[in-house]
Design a protein around this motif. Structure first.
Motif: not given
Length: 635
Positions: A9, A14, A100, A124, A126-127, A129-130
Motif C-alpha cells: 500500500s 490512504r 464495495h 477504499n 479495504v475494497a 484488498d478484498d
C-alpha cells in the motif's frame, strides 16, 4: 494507462474521498463536516460520503467520479459504452462487488497482466484488498466509474440472460416432493432463483412478470416498455416448486391450484423495497402467475414530465385548480391513466385539502391522503364507497374507474356540489368519453354542468439515449401517417440502433401522448342539443383540440419517439378526419351537417349544392353530378 497498484500500500491510496472532493472544489469544508456528521449518525444508516454528497444535491455522481479520477490521476470509465465480460465480472462474488462498488473488467496484456477494475471509491483500500483476496490478483489497474453506472453494469453481468448459474439452480429445482418445504431454507435453489428473477425485473424496469407453465417447459417473460419479452425457460419439472415459492411470497394458499387467487407481496431488490400485486390462474398445463410490480410514490414523475404539451398542461392545471368539477382520464389498460391521476394528486396535495381515493385495488401507497380499497364481498363498491366518502368532508375525490351509471351519476353530482372529482373511463378518445357517459344513461344537463376536462392518453416508447441516431422513415410509414418527405424538412427523426442497455430493442422508457378536450361553452351547447359523437368531435376540432395522433406526430418530429410508434399506438377516427369548418365563423362541423350549429350559415362544403349528397373535405368537384364545389373565402 490506468493506475496500477501492487500489494504494498502506498501513501497516496490512504487518502479519504472527502479530502479529495474538498481539494477538487466539489464540496466546501462546511459541507464535508455535514456529510461526516450524517455518516456518523447511527439513525441514518451507513452511507458513503460520495452518495451523501449526491443526495444533498451538491454534485452529480459523474462530477464526483471525475473529481476523484482527476485528483488521483486515474482514467474515468464510461461503463454505458463499455462491453463488460460477465465471466470476468464474476471473478468477484456479487455481494462483495455490490458492497464495495467494484466491477472486474478483465486482464490487461494477457493472462499474466494486471487485473483491470472499475471502482466507485478508489481510496477504499479495504475494497482493493478484498479484490486481491478473492481474485488472487496482486496487481490492479484501477479506473473510476459513477456509482449508478457501475451498479447497472453489475446487474447486467448477473442478469438471467448472462448468468449461467440460473441453469445450474434449475437442476436442483425439479423435485415435486419439495414443494411444501420451499420456505424452510432461505438459501434453497428455488429461493435464489426467484430472487434472481425479481431482481432482474427491477433492473430492467419491467412492469409485469409472467410465469407460464406450458406442456414441456416454464416460460418467464417480462413486460418492458409495454411489450412482453422472453427472459428464460425452465424445465417443466420445476413448475410446482417455482410457483409455490411465488405463492408464499404473495401469502397465497399453495395447496389450492383449481381456482384463481390474488395477493400482494413486498421484497427487496436493487437496494429498495418493491411492492407487487400477484395473480394466479389455473390453465391447461398448470397455474400461471403474473406479478404487477408497483411504482412507489417517490418514483412518480411530476405532472410536467409525463409528456403533456404546454397548452395541454395549462388546460389540465386550470381544471384541477378549480374547487369543483369532474376531470376524466381515458384510455385502455396500461396506458398510464393511474400514473397521470397520481401526478395530478401529487401536484395539488396540500395540508389544507382532504383528498380521498377509492381504488380497485390501491396500486401506489401515497403519503398524505386517504386511500380506500374496493372490497365487493363486503359491499364496498365504487358507488357505495363514493356515498360514504361524501360524508367525510372531502375536497378532492379520486374514483378509480367509472364502471356503471350509478357511479357516474354520483361522481357528476359530487362535482356539482363543491368537490373536485378525478376518475378514469375506458374509451378510445376524449370525445368518446362524453358520448359514453350519455350512453350509460347519465343526464345530459349533469354532464354539461359538471364535466371540466377530458384527457385521452397512450404511451409511446422513447428511443434509447445510449444508441439513439437519426433515421429516415420508410415511405410506407409516411403514407400511413398521411405525410410526405417534404413534411420532414424541419423534423429530426430519431431512433435507437439497439444496445446492451435497451436489450437491443432501440427503446428505453416511455412517454405519454395526449388528447385534451376542455368542456367549453361551445361543447356544452352542442351536448345540450342532443348531438351525436361525430358532431361533438367536429365541435371539439373547431375549438382547436389537437388529436392524440397530432400530439404523437409532434413528438416524432422532435425525435422523442419514432413514426413507427405513432402508428402502433394511435388510431385515426373517421369522425375526426371528416370534420369540416364553417366558412362563415370557422366553427367545427361534421360532414352530414347542412347548416352551421354556431352561426346558422348554410354549409356549402358539407353537401353538394346541386344534388345534396355529402362531400369529403378537400373535394373540388362533386363525384355524383360533376357540380363544382365553391371554395371557402381566403381569410
Amino acid at each position: 494507462m490506468p493506475w496500477q497498484t501492487s500489494g504494498n500500500s502506498g501513501e497516496r491510496r490512504r487518502r479519504r474521498i472527502g479530502e479529495v472532493l474538498l481539494e477538487q472544489g466539489v464540496i466546501t469544508a462546511p459541507q464535508l463536516d455535514q456529510v461526516l456528521r450524517q455518516q456518523a449518525d447511527p439513525t441514518q444508516g451507513r452511507h458513503k460520503i460520495g452518495a451523501l454528497v449526491v443526495d444533498n444535491g451538491w454534485a452529480t455522481e459523474r462530477q464526483v467520479a471525475r473529481a476523484l479520477a482527476t485528483a488521483l490521476h486515474l482514467p474515468l470509465m464510461d461503463l454505458h459504452r463499455t462491453q463488460v465480460d460477465p465471466s470476468a465480472t464474476r471473478l468477484l462474488p456479487r455481494s462483495v462487488a455490490e458492497r464495495h462498488g467494484v466491477l472486474v473488467l478483465g486482464r490487461e496484456n494477457g493472462p499474466t497482466g494486471p487485473l483491470r477494475i472499475a471502482v466507485v471509491d478508489p481510496t477504499n483500500v479495504v475494497a482493493l484488498d478484498d479484490v486481491r483476496m478473492y481474485t488472487g490478483a496482486n496487481d490492479l489497474a484501477i479506473c473510476v466509474a459513477a456509482d449508478t453506472d457501475l451498479r447497472d453494469a453489475l446487474g447486467r453481468a448477473w442478469s438471467l440472460d448472462q448468468d449461467h448459474t440460473a441453469a445450474a439452480l434449475l437442476d436442483d429445482v425439479d423435485s415435486p416432493e419439495e414443494e411444501e418445504h420451499v420456505s424452510a431454507v432461505e438459501d434453497a435453489p428455488v429461493v435464489r432463483l426467484v430472487d434472481m428473477i425479481l431482481t432482474d425485473a427491477i433492473r430492467l424496469n419491467a412492469s409485469d412478470v409472467h410465469v407460464e407453465v406450458q406442456r414441456d417447459k416454464v416460460r418467464i417473460r417480462f413486460r418492458v416498455d409495454g411489450l412482453l419479452r422472453d427472459v428464460m425457460t425452465a424445465p417443466r419439472s420445476a413448475a410446482g416448486t417455482l410457483i409455490s415459492r411465488l405463492k408464499i411470497l404473495g401469502g397465497l394458499d399453495i395447496a389450492e391450484r383449481r381456482r384463481p387467487q390474488d395477493g400482494r407481496a413486498r421484497f427487496a431488490a436493487e437496494g429498495k423495497q418493491v411492492d407487487c400485486r400477484m395473480s394466479t390462474l389455473p390453465s391447461l398445463h398448470g397455474e400461471k402467475v403474473v406479478l404487477r410490480l408497483l411504482m412507489r410514490s417517490v418514483d412518480l414523475p411530476p405532472i410536467e414530465a409525463i409528456g403533456l404539451e404546454r397548452a395541454q398542461l395549462d388546460l389540465l392545471l386550470s381544471a384541477v385548480s378549480e374547487p369543483q368539477g369532474l376531470v376524466l382520464i381515458t384510455g385502455p389498460t396500461g396506458s398510464g391513466k393511474t400514473s397521470t391521476l397520481y401526478a395530478v394528486i401529487n401536484k395539488i396535495t396540500a395540508p389544507e385539502k382532504n383528498i380521498v381515493t377509492l381504488e380497485d385495488p390501491v396500486e401506489i401507497a401515497f403519503p398524505g391522503i386517504t386511500q380506500v380499497p374496493i372490497f365487493e364481498r363486503t359491499g364496498l363498491t365504487f358507488a357505495s364507497g363514493l356515498r360514504s366518502i361524501l360524508r367525510q368532508d372531502p375536497d378532492v375525490i379520486l374514483v378509480g374507474e367509472v364502471r356503471d351509471l350509478e357511479t357516474a351519476e354520483l361522481a357528476l353530482q359530487a362535482s356539482l356540489t363543491g368537490h373536485l372529482v378525478l376518475s378514469t373511463l375506458h374509451t378510445n378518445d376524449a370525445v368518446g368519453a362524453v358520448a359514453r357517459l350519455v350512453d350509460m344513461g347519465a343526464q345530459i344537463f349533469l354532464i354539461a354542468g359538471s364535466l371540466s376536462v377530458v384527457i385521452a392518453q397512450r404511451l409511446v416508447r422513447r428511443p434509447c439515449t445510449e444508441c439513439i441516431a437519426p433515421y429516415r422513415p420508410e415511405p410506407r410509414v409516411l403514407d400511413l401517417l398521411g405525410l410526405r418527405q417534404e413534411d420532414l424538412a424541419d423534423a429530426t427523426p430519431m431512433r435507437g440502433r439497439g444496445c446492451h442497455l435497451c436489450g437491443d430493442s432501440g427503446f428505453r422508457g416511455r412517454l405519454g401522448v395526449f388528447e385534451v378536450l376542455p368542456i367549453t361553452n361551445a361543447i356544452r351547447q352542442t351536448l345540450l342539443t342532443g348531438a351525436d359523437e361525430r358532431s361533438l368531435a367536429a365541435a371539439a376540432r373547431g375549438t382547436g383540440m389537437r388529436t392524440m395522433r397530432d400530439n404523437a406526430l409532434a413528438k416524432a418530429m422532435r425525435g422523442e419517439t419514432t413514426f413507427e410508434e405513432v402508428i402502433r399506438v394511435t388510431t385515426v377516427e373517421t369522425h375526426v378526419d371528416t370534420s369540416v369548418l364553417c366558412t362563415s365563423c370557422g366553427g367545427g362541423m361534421s360532414d352530414d351537417m347542412v347548416a352551421c350549429p354556431w352561426c346558422g350559415a348554410s354549409s356549402d362544403r358539407a353537401h353538394c349544392g346541386q344534388c345534396g349528397k355529402p362531400l369529403e373535405p378537400g373535394w373540388r368537384t362533386c363525384p355524383w353530378c360533376r357540380h363544382q364545389v365553391p371554395m371557402p373565402p381566403t381569410p
